[in-house]
Design a protein around this motif. Structure first.
Motif, short mmCIF file in Angstrom:
data_model
loop_
_atom_site.label_atom_id
_atom_site.label_comp_id
_atom_site.label_asym_id
_atom_site.label_seq_id
_atom_site.Cartn_x
_atom_site.Cartn_y
_atom_site.Cartn_z
N PHE A 1 -14.16 -3.85 7.95
CA PHE A 1 -13.46 -4.01 6.68
C PHE A 1 -12.98 -5.44 6.52
O PHE A 1 -12.60 -6.09 7.49
N ASP B 1 -10.27 -6.24 4.66
CA ASP B 1 -8.81 -6.18 4.75
C ASP B 1 -8.42 -5.11 5.77
O ASP B 1 -8.45 -3.91 5.48
N THR C 1 -5.59 -4.24 6.88
CA THR C 1 -4.25 -3.67 6.73
C THR C 1 -4.21 -2.42 5.84
O THR C 1 -3.17 -1.78 5.74
N GLN C 2 -5.30 -2.08 5.20
CA GLN C 2 -5.32 -0.96 4.26
C GLN C 2 -5.28 0.38 4.99
O GLN C 2 -6.16 0.70 5.79
N VAL C 3 -4.25 1.18 4.69
CA VAL C 3 -4.11 2.50 5.30
C VAL C 3 -5.23 3.43 4.82
O VAL C 3 -5.58 4.40 5.49
N SER C 4 -5.82 3.12 3.66
CA SER C 4 -6.90 3.94 3.13
C SER C 4 -8.10 4.01 4.08
O SER C 4 -8.89 4.95 4.02
N HIS C 5 -8.23 3.00 4.97
CA HIS C 5 -9.32 3.04 5.95
C HIS C 5 -9.18 4.26 6.85
O HIS C 5 -10.19 4.85 7.27
N TYR D 1 -10.50 7.20 5.10
CA TYR D 1 -11.96 7.08 5.05
C TYR D 1 -12.58 7.65 6.32
O TYR D 1 -13.55 8.43 6.26
N MET E 1 -9.07 -2.61 11.99
CA MET E 1 -7.86 -2.03 11.41
C MET E 1 -6.63 -2.55 12.14
O MET E 1 -6.60 -2.57 13.37
N PRO F 1 -2.52 1.13 10.07
CA PRO F 1 -3.62 2.06 9.80
C PRO F 1 -4.11 2.81 11.03
O PRO F 1 -4.47 3.99 10.94
#
Length: 285
Positions: A30, A32, A34-38, A41, A138, A142
């Motif tokens: 990824f 970014d 820092t995205q918790v959405s990872h 996913y 990550m 995350p």
């Protein structure tokens, strides 16, 4: 059981070693981290894969599982060898060719002769490589979210729905390289292991995911923590916490009942990590 703990430590040490060359070669999944959405996913991918495997087992399409697993093994080994070969300037320009030959050769060996020591060697490479790849992709928050969600999912799938037990038994019958195998005695052969229900197991088994998931936090802490590095208090805390969780898990496993590993391993890694953060006073990034 001590040998299995040693394998976990070895995976963590190798993942830490491979994290730097993988980061230098920009192998992050990824842009970014820092995205918790990872985390969401990856949970989605795991759920989708679980459903597909259960359907394949029910429909007697186990060849499809084998095909996917061996492709994943080949791909992961390629990334592992490529990252390691970049450490040798004398091989500059040959990394792709050599990595392809090595990964293909090891995958063929695994397919033709999946004895326990071949499976363990490949398993160490895969587990450390995946841990390094995801760990550099990550940041800490995350990863912690992912570990908590996976611990909950693992507990539900083993103790409540029990579909993880069905999945594990179906996959073990195929003798695929997604686990570690430690024989209980000399002369053991994984090729001759009988996985029929009720049969006594002649070896200890642990899924690669039980080594990979807590190691994500170890790698992420070394890459993304303030004043980070290969061995800091947060990194060491996550490693020791993983071992503490493992030995707590082992006590229950020795009683002979299937246990969900991630609630113990992930929680141990997380608690150890935060203990290391507290001792060091480091800031979480």
């Amino acid at each position: 059981m001590i040998t299995m703990a040693g394998l976990i430590l070895l995976v963590q040490a190798l993942a830490l070693f491979m994290a730097t060359p993988m980061e230098i070669n920009e192998m992050q999944a990824f842009e970014d981290p820092t995205q918790v959405s990872h985390s969401i996913y990856y949970i989605g991918l795991i759920l989708a894969f679980t459903v597909l495997v259960l359907i394949a087992i029910k429909k007697n399409m186990t060849w499809l599982i084998s095909l996917f697993i061996y492709f994943a093994v080949l791909s992961t080994l390629y990334y592992v060898f490529f990252a390691l070969l970049t450490l040798f300037p004398s091989l500059a320009g040959l990394e792709v060719l050599v990595s392809t030959l090595l990964s293909a050769g090891l995958t063929v060996l695994l397919y033709k002769y999946p004895e326990w020591y071949v499976i363990d060697i490949v398993g160490i490479c895969i587990a450390s490589g995946v841990s390094a790849l995801l760990g550099i992709s990550m940041s800490v928050i995350p990863v912690v979210v992912l570990l908590l969600l996976l611990a909950i999912y693992d507990a539900l799938s083993v103790y409540k729905t029990k579909h993880m037990i069905t999945l594990a038994e179906g996959v073990m019958d195929l003798k695929l390289p997604i686990l570690f195998v430690i024989p209980k005695q000399r002369g053991y052969s994984f090729l001759k292991e009988n996985f029929a229900e009720g049969e006594k197991r002649e070896a200890f088994f642990m899924g690669l995911g039980d080594a990979v998931m807590p190691t994500l936090l170890v790698v992420s802490a070394s890459i993304f923590m303030e004043n980070g590095g290969p061995i800091t208090y947060p990194v060491l805390g996550a490693m020791l916490g993983t071992l503490a969780g493992y030995f707590a898990l082992s006590i229950l496993v020795m009683k002979g009942k299937p246990q969900a590993g991630l609630p113990f391993l992930n929680s141990g890694a997380i608690l150890g990590f935060f203990a290391g953060v507290f001792v060091s006073g480091s800031a979480i990034m």
